[in-house]
Write a protein that holds these residues in place. Structure first.
Motif, mmCIF file in Angstrom:
data_model
loop_
_atom_site.group_PDB
_atom_site.id
_atom_site.type_symbol
_atom_site.label_atom_id
_atom_site.label_comp_id
_atom_site.label_asym_id
_atom_site.label_seq_id
_atom_site.Cartn_x
_atom_site.Cartn_y
_atom_site.Cartn_z
ATOM 1 N N GLY A 52 0.784 -1.233 0.000
ATOM 2 C CA GLY A 52 0.000 0.000 0.000
ATOM 3 C C GLY A 52 0.811 1.274 0.000
ATOM 4 O O GLY A 52 0.259 2.345 0.221
ATOM 5 N N ALA A 53 2.112 1.179 -0.248
ATOM 6 C CA ALA A 53 2.961 2.368 -0.160
ATOM 7 C C ALA A 53 3.404 2.842 -1.558
ATOM 8 O O ALA A 53 2.799 2.495 -2.570
ATOM 9 N N PHE A 54 4.447 3.593 -1.617
ATOM 10 C CA PHE A 54 4.917 4.349 -2.783
ATOM 11 C C PHE A 54 4.953 3.541 -4.079
ATOM 12 O O PHE A 54 4.277 3.883 -5.050
ATOM 13 N N PHE A 55 5.743 2.480 -4.137
ATOM 14 C CA PHE A 55 5.915 1.765 -5.401
ATOM 15 C C PHE A 55 4.669 0.991 -5.815
ATOM 16 O O PHE A 55 4.399 0.854 -7.011
ATOM 17 N N SER A 56 3.895 0.505 -4.887
ATOM 18 C CA SER A 56 2.636 -0.166 -5.243
ATOM 19 C C SER A 56 1.652 0.830 -5.840
ATOM 20 O O SER A 56 0.911 0.506 -6.779
ATOM 21 N N ALA A 78 -3.604 2.370 -1.985
ATOM 22 C CA ALA A 78 -2.942 3.225 -0.994
ATOM 23 C C ALA A 78 -3.451 2.920 0.415
ATOM 24 O O ALA A 78 -4.640 2.810 0.646
ATOM 25 N N ASP A 79 -2.515 2.767 1.320
ATOM 26 C CA ASP A 79 -2.838 2.513 2.723
ATOM 27 C C ASP A 79 -2.077 3.546 3.544
ATOM 28 O O ASP A 79 -0.850 3.472 3.661
ATOM 29 N N LYS A 80 -2.809 4.505 4.106
ATOM 30 C CA LYS A 80 -2.183 5.642 4.797
ATOM 31 C C LYS A 80 -1.242 5.188 5.916
ATOM 32 O O LYS A 80 -0.150 5.730 6.079
ATOM 33 N N THR A 81 -1.657 4.184 6.678
ATOM 34 C CA THR A 81 -0.788 3.699 7.759
ATOM 35 C C THR A 81 0.484 3.103 7.186
ATOM 36 O O THR A 81 1.587 3.416 7.641
ATOM 37 N N GLU A 82 0.353 2.243 6.165
ATOM 38 C CA GLU A 82 1.549 1.641 5.549
ATOM 39 C C GLU A 82 2.451 2.698 4.928
ATOM 40 O O GLU A 82 3.674 2.589 5.002
ATOM 41 N N ILE A 83 1.848 3.698 4.312
ATOM 42 C CA ILE A 83 2.640 4.770 3.696
ATOM 43 C C ILE A 83 3.539 5.419 4.736
ATOM 44 O O ILE A 83 4.750 5.562 4.537
ATOM 45 N N THR A 86 6.145 3.044 6.331
ATOM 46 C CA THR A 86 7.239 2.831 5.381
ATOM 47 C C THR A 86 8.163 4.039 5.364
ATOM 48 O O THR A 86 9.388 3.900 5.387
ATOM 49 N N GLU A 87 7.580 5.224 5.348
ATOM 50 C CA GLU A 87 8.399 6.446 5.370
ATOM 51 C C GLU A 87 9.234 6.501 6.650
ATOM 52 O O GLU A 87 10.422 6.856 6.614
ATOM 53 N N SER A 88 8.657 6.127 7.770
ATOM 54 C CA SER A 88 9.397 6.102 9.040
ATOM 55 C C SER A 88 10.546 5.096 8.973
ATOM 56 O O SER A 88 11.647 5.359 9.471
ATOM 57 N N THR A 89 10.302 3.947 8.363
ATOM 58 C CA THR A 89 11.335 2.911 8.212
ATOM 59 C C THR A 89 12.481 3.432 7.353
ATOM 60 O O THR A 89 13.660 3.264 7.698
ATOM 61 N N VAL A 90 12.138 4.056 6.229
ATOM 62 C CA VAL A 90 13.164 4.597 5.325
ATOM 63 C C VAL A 90 13.974 5.686 6.026
ATOM 64 O O VAL A 90 15.207 5.710 5.943
ATOM 65 N N GLU A 91 13.306 6.559 6.749
ATOM 66 C CA GLU A 91 14.020 7.624 7.484
ATOM 67 C C GLU A 91 14.972 7.040 8.523
ATOM 68 O O GLU A 91 16.096 7.526 8.685
ATOM 69 N N ALA A 92 14.520 6.010 9.240
ATOM 70 C CA ALA A 92 15.384 5.376 10.249
ATOM 71 C C ALA A 92 16.610 4.773 9.581
ATOM 72 O O ALA A 92 17.739 4.915 10.086
ATOM 73 N N LEU A 93 16.421 4.109 8.456
ATOM 74 C CA LEU A 93 17.555 3.516 7.736
ATOM 75 C C LEU A 93 18.511 4.581 7.220
ATOM 76 O O LEU A 93 19.731 4.444 7.339
ATOM 77 N N LEU A 121 1.959 6.691 15.192
ATOM 78 C CA LEU A 121 1.708 5.440 14.470
ATOM 79 C C LEU A 121 2.119 4.245 15.298
ATOM 80 O O LEU A 121 3.077 4.319 16.071
ATOM 81 N N ALA A 122 1.455 3.126 15.058
ATOM 82 C CA ALA A 122 1.951 1.852 15.586
ATOM 83 C C ALA A 122 3.230 1.528 14.820
ATOM 84 O O ALA A 122 3.362 1.852 13.635
ATOM 85 N N MET A 123 4.172 0.937 15.508
ATOM 86 C CA MET A 123 5.435 0.591 14.871
ATOM 87 C C MET A 123 5.274 -0.693 14.050
ATOM 88 O O MET A 123 4.706 -1.664 14.537
ATOM 89 N N PRO A 124 5.758 -0.704 12.802
ATOM 90 C CA PRO A 124 5.673 -1.935 12.018
ATOM 91 C C PRO A 124 6.603 -2.997 12.608
ATOM 92 O O PRO A 124 7.618 -2.669 13.229
ATOM 93 N N LYS A 125 6.243 -4.246 12.426
ATOM 94 C CA LYS A 125 7.081 -5.340 12.921
ATOM 95 C C LYS A 125 8.110 -5.680 11.844
ATOM 96 O O LYS A 125 7.752 -6.151 10.764
ATOM 97 N N ILE A 126 9.372 -5.417 12.161
ATOM 98 C CA ILE A 126 10.469 -5.714 11.242
ATOM 99 C C ILE A 126 11.469 -6.561 12.008
ATOM 100 O O ILE A 126 12.054 -6.103 12.997
ATOM 101 N N SER A 127 11.631 -7.793 11.568
ATOM 102 C CA SER A 127 12.519 -8.725 12.266
ATOM 103 C C SER A 127 13.981 -8.332 12.056
ATOM 104 O O SER A 127 14.329 -7.604 11.120
ATOM 105 N N GLU A 128 14.818 -8.856 12.912
ATOM 106 C CA GLU A 128 16.253 -8.610 12.756
ATOM 107 C C GLU A 128 16.748 -9.197 11.438
ATOM 108 O O GLU A 128 17.603 -8.615 10.773
#
Length: 158
Positions: A52-56, A78-83, A86-93, A121-128
């Motif tokens: 539901g984010a940018f490339f989809s 489009a999924d506002k939460t996923e968008i 995902t942006e938060s994940t990219v910024e953290a990286l 936002l709820a934090m997405p679950k991203i495994s190690e």
């Protein structure tokens, strides 16, 4: 969909997406030393199978520009939460990669918690394991990107 990153001047490169039906959209993207922001999006969305984010949205027909111009199909995926997750994940990286310290999962989780908290936002679950795969792919793409000359392209599939 083909995702084509073209190395530009020291200021801007270009992102072009060509959909399966042959339609395309493109935009400038800032150069930043490490893999471009949109390339990090590509890796995150592909690895985590985010639908539901940018490339989809682009694959579904959205036009890339500052605000993403939507059609009905791209609005439907489009999924506002996923968008924003995902942006938060990219910024953290990006923050980890710009840091002088070696990137760590603990550091990533801390930055992701901060970004999500700031956006309420709820934090997405991203495994190690996913983090390690994402980080390794970004590092490989960064090395490839940095070795490219102006006008050279890197074509990926999404």
């Amino acid at each position: 969909m083909q995702v084509i990153f073209t190395k530009g001047s020291t200021r801007y490169g270009q992102l072009r997406c060509v959909r399966m039906d042959g339609s395309a959209t493109q935009t400038q993207m800032p150069e930043q030393g490490i893999a471009p922001h949109d390339m990090i999006h590509y890796v995150v969305e592909k690895r985590l199978r985010i639908q539901g984010a940018f490339f989809s949205q682009i694959r579904a027909g959205a036009d890339i520009n500052f605000t993403l111009e939507h059609n009905e199909a791209s609005l439907a995926v489009a999924d506002k939460t996923e968008i924003w997750q995902t942006e938060s994940t990219v910024e953290a990286l990006q923050s980890l990669l710009w840091s002088a310290d070696a990137p760590s999962y603990a550091g990533f989780i801390y930055l992701l918690e901060q970004a999500c908290s700031n956006r309420k936002l709820a934090m997405p679950k991203i495994s190690e394991s996913d983090f390690e795969h994402i980080l390794n792919e970004i590092m490989d793409l960064t090395i490839e990107w940095q070795g490219m000359g102006e006008g050279q392209s890197l074509t990926l599939k999404f």
